[in-house]
Design a protein around this motif. Sequence first.
Motif, PDB file in Angstrom:
ATOM      1  N   VAL A 260       2.985 -16.877  -2.527  1.00 33.03           N
ATOM      2  CA  VAL A 260       1.909 -17.732  -3.150  1.00 33.03           C
ATOM      3  C   VAL A 260       0.599 -17.400  -2.639  1.00 33.03           C
ATOM      4  N   ILE A 318       1.335 -20.691 -11.692  1.00 36.04           N
ATOM      5  CA  ILE A 318       2.109 -20.597 -10.466  1.00 36.04           C
ATOM      6  C   ILE A 318       1.522 -21.501  -9.401  1.00 36.04           C
ATOM      7  N   GLN A 321       1.892 -25.161 -10.216  1.00 35.32           N
ATOM      8  CA  GLN A 321       3.494 -25.403  -9.804  1.00 35.32           C
ATOM      9  C   GLN A 321       3.550 -25.709  -8.436  1.00 35.32           C
ATOM     10  N   HIS A 322       2.802 -24.881  -7.729  1.00 32.71           N
ATOM     11  CA  HIS A 322       3.172 -24.606  -6.090  1.00 32.71           C
ATOM     12  C   HIS A 322       2.508 -26.070  -5.491  1.00 32.71           C
ATOM     13  N   LYS A 325       5.613 -30.385  -5.292  1.00 28.06           N
ATOM     14  CA  LYS A 325       6.813 -30.242  -4.464  1.00 28.06           C
ATOM     15  C   LYS A 325       8.044 -30.218  -5.177  1.00 28.06           C
ATOM     16  N   PRO A 326       9.211 -29.685  -5.043  1.00 26.86           N
ATOM     17  CA  PRO A 326      10.223 -29.875  -5.393  1.00 26.86           C
ATOM     18  C   PRO A 326      10.921 -31.217  -5.243  1.00 26.86           C
ATOM     19  N   THR A 327      11.671 -31.904  -6.092  1.00 27.61           N
ATOM     20  CA  THR A 327      12.162 -33.319  -5.715  1.00 27.61           C
ATOM     21  C   THR A 327      13.655 -33.191  -6.092  1.00 27.61           C
ATOM     22  N   GLN A 328      14.343 -34.228  -5.654  1.00 28.88           N
ATOM     23  CA  GLN A 328      15.491 -34.046  -6.085  1.00 28.88           C
ATOM     24  C   GLN A 328      15.660 -34.920  -7.292  1.00 28.88           C
ATOM     25  N   THR A 330      13.763 -34.809 -10.257  1.00 29.80           N
ATOM     26  CA  THR A 330      13.465 -34.052 -11.514  1.00 29.80           C
ATOM     27  C   THR A 330      14.553 -32.904 -11.944  1.00 29.80           C
ATOM     28  N   ARG A 332      15.313 -29.473 -13.667  1.00 29.93           N
ATOM     29  CA  ARG A 332      14.485 -28.450 -14.278  1.00 29.93           C
ATOM     30  C   ARG A 332      15.102 -27.133 -13.891  1.00 29.93           C
ATOM     31  N   VAL A 334      15.189 -23.024 -12.598  1.00 30.46           N
ATOM     32  CA  VAL A 334      14.324 -21.901 -11.793  1.00 30.46           C
ATOM     33  C   VAL A 334      13.614 -21.561 -12.932  1.00 30.46           C
ATOM     34  N   GLN A 335      12.217 -21.280 -12.479  1.00 27.97           N
ATOM     35  CA  GLN A 335      11.300 -20.841 -13.593  1.00 27.97           C
ATOM     36  C   GLN A 335      10.201 -19.914 -12.899  1.00 27.97           C
ATOM     37  N   ALA A 336       9.701 -19.305 -13.608  1.00 23.91           N
ATOM     38  CA  ALA A 336       8.631 -18.178 -13.210  1.00 23.91           C
ATOM     39  C   ALA A 336       7.372 -18.913 -12.282  1.00 23.91           C
TER      40      ALA A 336
END
Lengths: 336, 91
Positions: A260, A318, A321-322, A325-328, A330, A332, A334-336
Amino acid sequence: MLCAQVGPEHGGTGLDSRANGELTARVGARCSSLRSVMTSQGMAAWTVRRLGGPEQWDTFLPRLTSGDLAAVGFSEPGAGSDLSAMETEIADDGAQVVVTGRKVWITAAHYADLLVVFGTYRGGATAVVVPAGAPGVRITRVPNPLGCRAAGHADITLDAVRVPADHVLGGTGLPLPLATTAALTYGRMSVAWGCVGILRACLDAAAAHTTTREQSGRVLAEHQLVARHLAELYVAERHATRACEHASASWDTGSPDMAVDAVHAKYVASREAAEGAARAVQLLASAAASDGHVVARAYRDAKLMEVIEGTSEICQLILAQHTRKPTQHTRRKVQA
Amino acid sequence: MTISSKPGSHTAETVAQEVQRFLEQRTKQTWDPDTDLFSSGAVSSMFAMELVVHLESSFDVVISGPDLALDNFRTVNAMTAMVLRLREAQP
Ligand SMILES: Cc1cc2nc3c(=O)[nH]c(=O)nc-3n(C[C@H](O)[C@H](O)[C@H](O)COP(=O)(O)OP(=O)(O)OC[C@H]3O[C@@H](n4cnc5c(N)ncnc54)[C@H](O)[C@@H]3O)c2cc1C
C-alpha cells in the motif's frame, strides 16, 4: 543495473529498495524511456522472484542480470484498469503449455528477449515466461507514443505459443489480484522514483533558467509570482521524495504496509511530477516549448506516469479500500 | 542450541498467536483459528499482500510461487501450517 535489486547469487548487484530508488531517480532525471526499460526489467525479475520457485529463479534471473531484456504484459484490449477482464489463457498440454491472447502497450516489448505474460491458468492466474522469438509471437511497435518515446512500447499477439511447462511461474494458478499486485508493487516503486527524477530535472532546469534570464530589469526568480512557482516545485520534489523514501523503507524492513505504501508513493509522485513538469514549462515558457527540451520531455513523460501501473483513479480506489478494514460481516470477494 | 538456524523457536501455538495478534491489530476484531477470512470478510489484494509480507518478516520465511495460493491464507490454522512447513523446508 537494469534490475539492480537482484542478489549477487543470481548475478545482480543486490541493492536495497532505497539505493535502487536513488539510482532509478538519477536515470529518470535524464531519460524516462531508459528508466521505463529499467522498470520493466526490474518488474520482470521481481515477478520471477515472487511467483516463481527456486529452480525458476536459477533459470531466469541470471539471464536478466546478464543482458537479456524483458517486458511484462498485463494490459489487453479489453483489460486496462480492470485486469480481472484478462483473456490471455495459459493451457496445459503435456510437458508444454499453450499461451493464447493479446497484450497492448507493453513497455520494452520491442527490444525484449523474454516476455513475462500474465494469463489465466488452472482456475487461477499466473505469469509465463515466453521467449520473444517463439513461433506464434508477433510484436508490433506502438507508433508515436506521447511520451517515453524510446521505451519500445509494443502490442503483442500470442497465437497458440508453445513453451515448456516449467516456464509457468509457480506452476500453479494463483488468485489474479494477488499475482498482479505482487508484480505491480515493484513497478510502482520504480515509477515513483522515476517521477522523483523527473521533478529533480525540472527543478534544476527551472532554477537555472529563472536565475539567469532577465525580464523587466531583474532575473525572473526575483518576480514574486515566479518565486512561488519555484517554491512549489521544490515542495513537489521533496514531497515525492519523502513518499518514496517511506515506501522503500517499508520494502527494506519487510513492513506489511509495503504494497500500500508503494501505491501511495506512485500516486503522490506521479501527481507531483505531472503538476511540477507543467509548472516548469510555465517557468521556462518558450525556452521549453520545443519538443526535445528536457522540460518538454518531462511534461509529456510525467503525464503518462499518472496512467501506468494503475491509473491515479485506480490508486485512489485502492487507498480508499485500504482505509476500510476487513470485517467478518460484509460479504465480498477478493478484489483488486 | 537449536536444530533450526532460524532465529527464535516457534510452535503451532506461538505462530497462531502471532497471526491472530496481527489480524486483530489490523482489523480491530478477533479471529477464530478456523474462520475463513476470504468468504466471511472483505479481503482486498492489498490486505492479502500485508499478510504475505507480515508472515515473511515475522517468521523469516520466503513465500513465493505455489505457496501464494489463497488456501494457505484462508484461515489462521492454514497460515500456521504453511509457516511451520516453510520453516522446516527453508533452514
Ligand atoms: C506509456 C505506457 C506504458 C505502458 N506500459 C505497460 C506495460 O509495460 N505493461 C502493461 O501491461 N501495460 C502497460 N501499459 C498499459 C497501462 O497499464 C494501461 O494503459 C492502464 O492500466 C490503463 O488502462 P487503459 O489505458 O485501458 O485505460 P482504462 O482502464 O480504459 O481507463 C480510462 C480512464 O477511466 C478510468 N477508470 C477505469 N476504470 C475505473 C474505475 N473502476 N473507477 C474509476 N475510474 C476508472 C481510468 O482511471 C482512466 O482515467 C502502458 C501504458 C502506457 C501509456
